[in-house]
Design a protein around this motif. Structure first.
Motif, PDB file in Angstrom:
ATOM      1  N   LYS A  28      11.784  -8.673 -27.386  1.00 13.39           N
ATOM      2  CA  LYS A  28      12.406  -9.981 -27.613  1.00 13.39           C
ATOM      3  C   LYS A  28      11.438 -11.131 -27.391  1.00 13.39           C
ATOM      4  CE  LYS A  28      17.306  -9.262 -26.588  1.00 13.39           C
ATOM      5  NZ  LYS A  28      18.426  -9.744 -25.752  1.00 13.39           N
ATOM      6  N   SER A  30       8.468 -11.515 -28.104  1.00 14.87           N
ATOM      7  CA  SER A  30       7.541 -11.755 -29.217  1.00 14.87           C
ATOM      8  C   SER A  30       8.231 -12.228 -30.495  1.00 14.87           C
ATOM      9  CB  SER A  30       6.738 -10.488 -29.507  1.00 14.87           C
ATOM     10  OG  SER A  30       7.603  -9.482 -30.017  1.00 14.87           O
ATOM     11  N   ILE A  31       9.553 -12.233 -30.514  1.00 17.60           N
ATOM     12  CA  ILE A  31      10.279 -12.697 -31.703  1.00 17.60           C
ATOM     13  C   ILE A  31      10.035 -14.195 -31.882  1.00 17.60           C
ATOM     14  CG2 ILE A  31      12.581 -13.082 -32.677  1.00 17.60           C
ATOM     15  CD1 ILE A  31      13.450 -10.491 -31.288  1.00 17.60           C
ATOM     16  N   GLU A  32       9.818 -14.603 -33.125  1.00 19.33           N
ATOM     17  CA  GLU A  32       9.552 -16.021 -33.387  1.00 19.33           C
ATOM     18  C   GLU A  32      10.793 -16.748 -33.871  1.00 19.33           C
ATOM     19  OE1 GLU A  32       6.120 -17.146 -35.587  1.00 19.33           O
ATOM     20  OE2 GLU A  32       4.808 -15.841 -34.409  1.00 19.33           O
ATOM     21  N   HIS A  33      10.911 -17.989 -33.391  1.00 20.81           N
ATOM     22  CA  HIS A  33      11.951 -18.919 -33.823  1.00 20.81           C
ATOM     23  C   HIS A  33      11.306 -20.296 -33.866  1.00 20.81           C
ATOM     24  CE1 HIS A  33      15.734 -20.966 -34.278  1.00 20.81           C
ATOM     25  NE2 HIS A  33      15.517 -21.661 -33.188  1.00 20.81           N
ATOM     26  N   ARG A  36       7.525 -20.549 -32.879  1.00 16.70           N
ATOM     27  CA  ARG A  36       7.080 -20.164 -31.529  1.00 16.70           C
ATOM     28  C   ARG A  36       7.831 -18.915 -31.106  1.00 16.70           C
ATOM     29  NH1 ARG A  36       7.741 -24.747 -27.226  1.00 16.70           N
ATOM     30  NH2 ARG A  36       9.814 -24.772 -28.120  1.00 16.70           N
ATOM     31  N   THR A  37       7.205 -18.125 -30.257  1.00 17.68           N
ATOM     32  CA  THR A  37       7.892 -16.944 -29.747  1.00 17.68           C
ATOM     33  C   THR A  37       9.000 -17.358 -28.780  1.00 17.68           C
ATOM     34  OG1 THR A  37       6.415 -16.682 -27.853  1.00 17.68           O
ATOM     35  CG2 THR A  37       5.794 -15.537 -29.927  1.00 17.68           C
ATOM     36  N   GLU A  40       7.526 -18.373 -25.541  1.00 20.59           N
ATOM     37  CA  GLU A  40       7.005 -19.746 -25.471  1.00 20.59           C
ATOM     38  C   GLU A  40       8.144 -20.771 -25.362  1.00 20.59           C
ATOM     39  OE1 GLU A  40       3.997 -20.868 -24.852  1.00 20.59           O
ATOM     40  OE2 GLU A  40       3.189 -18.833 -24.828  1.00 20.59           O
ATOM     41  N   THR A  61      -0.200 -16.170 -23.276  1.00 19.14           N
ATOM     42  CA  THR A  61       0.747 -17.279 -23.132  1.00 19.14           C
ATOM     43  C   THR A  61       0.003 -18.609 -23.136  1.00 19.14           C
ATOM     44  OG1 THR A  61       0.643 -17.163 -20.721  1.00 19.14           O
ATOM     45  CG2 THR A  61       2.411 -15.917 -21.788  1.00 19.14           C
ATOM     46  N   ASP A 101      15.777 -14.641 -24.042  1.00 22.47           N
ATOM     47  CA  ASP A 101      16.468 -14.732 -25.339  1.00 22.47           C
ATOM     48  C   ASP A 101      17.384 -15.942 -25.468  1.00 22.47           C
ATOM     49  OD1 ASP A 101      18.501 -13.940 -23.641  1.00 22.47           O
ATOM     50  OD2 ASP A 101      19.126 -12.222 -24.854  1.00 22.47           O
TER      51      ASP A 101
END
Length: 191
Positions: A28, A30-33, A36-37, A40, A61, A101
């Motif tokens: 989770k 590393s998932i981007e939105h 940005r991950t 982040e 990071t 998340d």
């Protein structure tokens, strides 16, 4: 409304472990939105924390953090929180906790939580139905006072750990309480 920076007496544990079974086992963090991950986004929400421990796999990071793995491995959020707490180099008055998340949680969210925690054992973000989310602050001494033995931590529910604490519920503003458990949740976050 602009808030002054929070006290440097805040450190944080960022929960980024787990199996992400409903996301096909994808990490989770590393998932981007929005470019940005999720990691982040969470670090930005914890910008006021003097120290951050990430309970999850080490990755690059944008700010210095300490990485650790929960013990027992995949032991759930209580095991992650307490393992992260033990990895702190400092002993702050307040300990922030955030699930990786929840990309709509911001630094302003944590400032509201800190304000609500004054005179109490802590404060947690609550969704529209009044359910506490994994975004909160705790008085470290009070957390230590209710800490269970190691063998009890595995799989323990966060509400059981916090049951004897005097916590403020802070209503979420907008969609702060949204989390990403599935690919549909990620899609529905939109821009």
């Amino acid at each position: 409304m602009d808030h002054p920076p929070a006290s440097t007496d805040l450190c944080a544990v960022l929960l980024a472990g787990g199996t992400a079974a409903r996301l096909d086992g994808v990490d989770k963090a590393s998932i981007e939105h929005r470019g940005r991950t999720l990691l982040e986004h969470a670090l930005a929400a914890l910008v006021d924390a003097g120290e951050v421990v990430v309970v999850g796999e080490p990755v690059p990071t944008s700010r210095p953090v300490t990485f650790t793995r929960e013990s027992p491995r995949y032991g759930g959020p209580v095991a992650g929180l307490l393992t992260g707490r033990d990895a702190l180099a400092r002993r702050p008055r307040l300990l922030g906790v955030l699930a990786v998340d929840m990309p709509r949680v911001t630094a302003a969210t944590f400032r509201r939580l800190q304000e609500a925690a004054e005179g109490r054992d802590g404060a947690f973000l609550a969704d529209a139905d009044g359910r506490r989310q994994l975004a909160g602050v705790l008085d470290l001494a009070r957390l230590d006072a209710v800490r269970p033995d190691l063998e009890v931590q595995h799989g323990m529910a966060m509400r059981a750990l916090l049951a004897d604490l005097d916590l403020a519920d802070v209503p979420a503003e907008g969609d702060e309480a949204r989390d990403v458990d599935t690919w549909t949740d990620l899609r529905d976050l939109g821009d």
